[in-house]
Design an enzyme around this catalytic site. Structure first.
Site, PDB file in Angstrom:
ATOM      1  N   GLN A 218       0.810  -1.217   0.000  1.00 30.08           N
ATOM      2  CA  GLN A 218       0.000   0.000   0.000  1.00 30.08           C
ATOM      3  C   GLN A 218       0.843   1.267   0.000  1.00 30.08           C
ATOM      4  OE1 GLN A 218      -2.648  -0.294   3.375  1.00 30.08           O
ATOM      5  NE2 GLN A 218      -3.446  -2.287   2.740  1.00 30.08           N
TER       6      GLN A 218
ATOM      7  N   HIS B 186      -1.174   0.261   5.682  1.00 31.53           N
ATOM      8  CA  HIS B 186      -1.749   1.184   6.671  1.00 31.53           C
ATOM      9  C   HIS B 186      -0.808   2.355   6.986  1.00 31.53           C
ATOM     10  CE1 HIS B 186      -5.004  -1.750   8.360  1.00 31.53           C
ATOM     11  NE2 HIS B 186      -4.921  -1.781   7.033  1.00 31.53           N
TER      12      HIS B 186
ATOM     13  N   GLU C  62     -15.613   3.579   9.174  1.00 27.59           N
ATOM     14  CA  GLU C  62     -16.166   4.628  10.017  1.00 27.59           C
ATOM     15  C   GLU C  62     -16.004   6.008   9.393  1.00 27.59           C
ATOM     16  OE1 GLU C  62     -15.023   2.501  14.307  1.00 27.59           O
ATOM     17  OE2 GLU C  62     -14.265   4.508  13.817  1.00 27.59           O
TER      18      GLU C  62
ATOM     19  N   TYR D 288     -10.390   7.427  19.517  1.00 31.99           N
ATOM     20  CA  TYR D 288     -11.401   6.874  18.612  1.00 31.99           C
ATOM     21  C   TYR D 288     -11.498   5.354  18.658  1.00 31.99           C
ATOM     22  CZ  TYR D 288     -12.332  11.569  17.482  1.00 31.99           C
ATOM     23  OH  TYR D 288     -12.729  12.883  17.622  1.00 31.99           O
TER      24      TYR D 288
ATOM     25  N   TYR E 246     -10.739 -10.969   9.605  1.00 31.97           N
ATOM     26  CA  TYR E 246     -10.886 -11.423   8.225  1.00 31.97           C
ATOM     27  C   TYR E 246     -10.991 -12.953   8.180  1.00 31.97           C
ATOM     28  CZ  TYR E 246      -9.447  -6.722   6.841  1.00 31.97           C
ATOM     29  OH  TYR E 246      -9.372  -5.361   6.674  1.00 31.97           O
TER      30      TYR E 246
END
Length: 389
Positions: free
Chosen positions: A91, A155, A255, A265, A276
């Protein structure tokens, strides 16, 4: 009303709203405005972020490590030179781009990216800025490096948002640290790391003295909020002063959050997703005292991506809407907001491809960047234009 009943109400409202057709050869239907899909430019390889120059050109990052320019509806063949080296793996790569609010005077362009270590074996999120001179960035300077090094490739977070008051917000992912054991000890809950945080900086990278954890022993002073998983869309509402962010849940539980200074949060202690594959539980629950509740949740997940607040005049009935893109879900969703509340959601596009970024252009149109996950096939950027019924 409980959070579960609130989400059920949102789902019920969304079900009553008309979904648009997926066809691209005619007008698309929506609850408030009909629109057409117009190609802006094509030939991109995994575009990630978009930002406009005051002169009308569009800057687009490509994850492999390039910064591209669209001029007069054409993708300029040569990438912009002078960009920092990236760790283009998984990513990671060249990620978001933002133009300084006073670009006309200082020519500053900001880039977020996955920075490699000297050996190329690890990476972290970093932010650099440089002056754009013609087709080159000059005087490039790194202004932030996250304390979130990992040999993993996921991430990174990486969204960049200016608030127009001299501050820059940067989202930072949890680097896929597994949520196991004592969830409260996960790095996203740890103020001594940048995993799973949103940070607030001065425009030159200095730490503001009024950040919420500046005086907290051991805490990293850049931190604005924590307990995030992987914020992939972020926007600032200048009219209200609110910062909004959306983030990936695991299997279920994407979210939309209203982000406030010093707030927690919840990831991974609370949430609405599961592991998963197995579907086994991750979280200790969906709520806990001292942890914030999301304003909207997508279950199942849509693979949340870029987000934009609509404030333009081309679609007057879309004002006070947040547009959210979806990767795995291949969706564009419009969330109607009222102050700090999410009132309803509407499906705008689906099954047209993975949506990586969504922005409102300076012309008042909504721009959408599509990606091919493997980077094999070139993709395009489109915009939504109004059609009179």
């Amino acid at each position: 009303m409980t959070i579960r009943r609130s989400f059920a109400a949102l789902i019920a409202i969304a079900a009553l709203l008309p979904a648009c057709s997926i066809a691209q050869d005619g007008p698309q239907r929506s609850a408030k405005h009909d629109f057409r899909i117009v190609t802006v430019a094509d030939g991109f390889q995994v575009p990630w972020g978009m930002a406009w120059l005051p002169t009308g050109e569009l800057l687009v990052t490509e994850r492999a490590g390039r910064l591209r320019m669209v001029r007069n509806g054409q993708l300029v063949a040569a990438p912009i030179a002078g960009t920092p080296a990236v760790r283009a793996r998984g990513q990671g790569g060249m990620l978001d781009v933002a133009v300084h609010p006073n670009f006309a005077q200082n020519k500053l362009v900001y880039l977020s990216y996955s920075k490699p270590n000297a050996e190329g074996t690890q990476g972290t999120t970093a932010v650099s800025r440089g002056r754009l001179e013609g087709d080159r960035l000059v005087d490039v300077q790194e202004i932030f490096e996250a304390k979130a090094w990992s040999n993993g490739a996921g991430h990174y977070g990486s969204r960049l948002v200016f608030d127009g008051k001299g501050y820059l917000f940067v989202s930072l992912g949890d680097r896929q640290v597994p949520p196991r054991g004592e969830l409260e000890k996960h790095p996203a809950q740890d103020l001594t790391t940048h995993h799973g945080k949103i940070v607030r900086l001065h425009e030159d990278g200095r730490v503001p003295t009024d950040n919420p954890f500046v005086s907290t022993p051991g805490a990293l002073p850049e931190i604005w909020s924590y307990g995030h998983r992987n914020v992939q869309g972020m926007l600032y509402d200048a009219a209200t002063g609110y910062l909004w962010a959306n983030e990936h849940g695991p299997q279920g539980g994407d979210e939309l959050n209203l982000v406030e200074a010093g707030k927690n949060y919840g990831w991974p202690v609370i949430g609405f997703g599961v592991n998963y594959g197995s579907g086994s539980a991750i979280h200790a629950g969906t709520a806990r005292e001292g942890m914030e509740q999301p304003r909207n949740v997508w279950v199942p997940s849509i693979g949340i991506s870029g987000a934009a607040l609509y404030t333009g005049d081309k679609f007057p009935q879309w004002k006070n809407s947040i547009f959210v893109g979806g990767l795995a879900g291949q969706r564009l969703v419009r969330v109607t907001i009222d102050g700090t509340r999410a009132l309803s959601t509407e499906l705008m596009l689906e099954r047209m491809g993975r949506i990586r970024d969504v922005r409102m252009g300076p012309d008042g149109f909504v721009y959408v960047a599509f990606e091919d996950q493997g980077g094999t096939n070139p993709t395009k950027i489109v915009r939504l234009e109004p059609v009179t019924r």
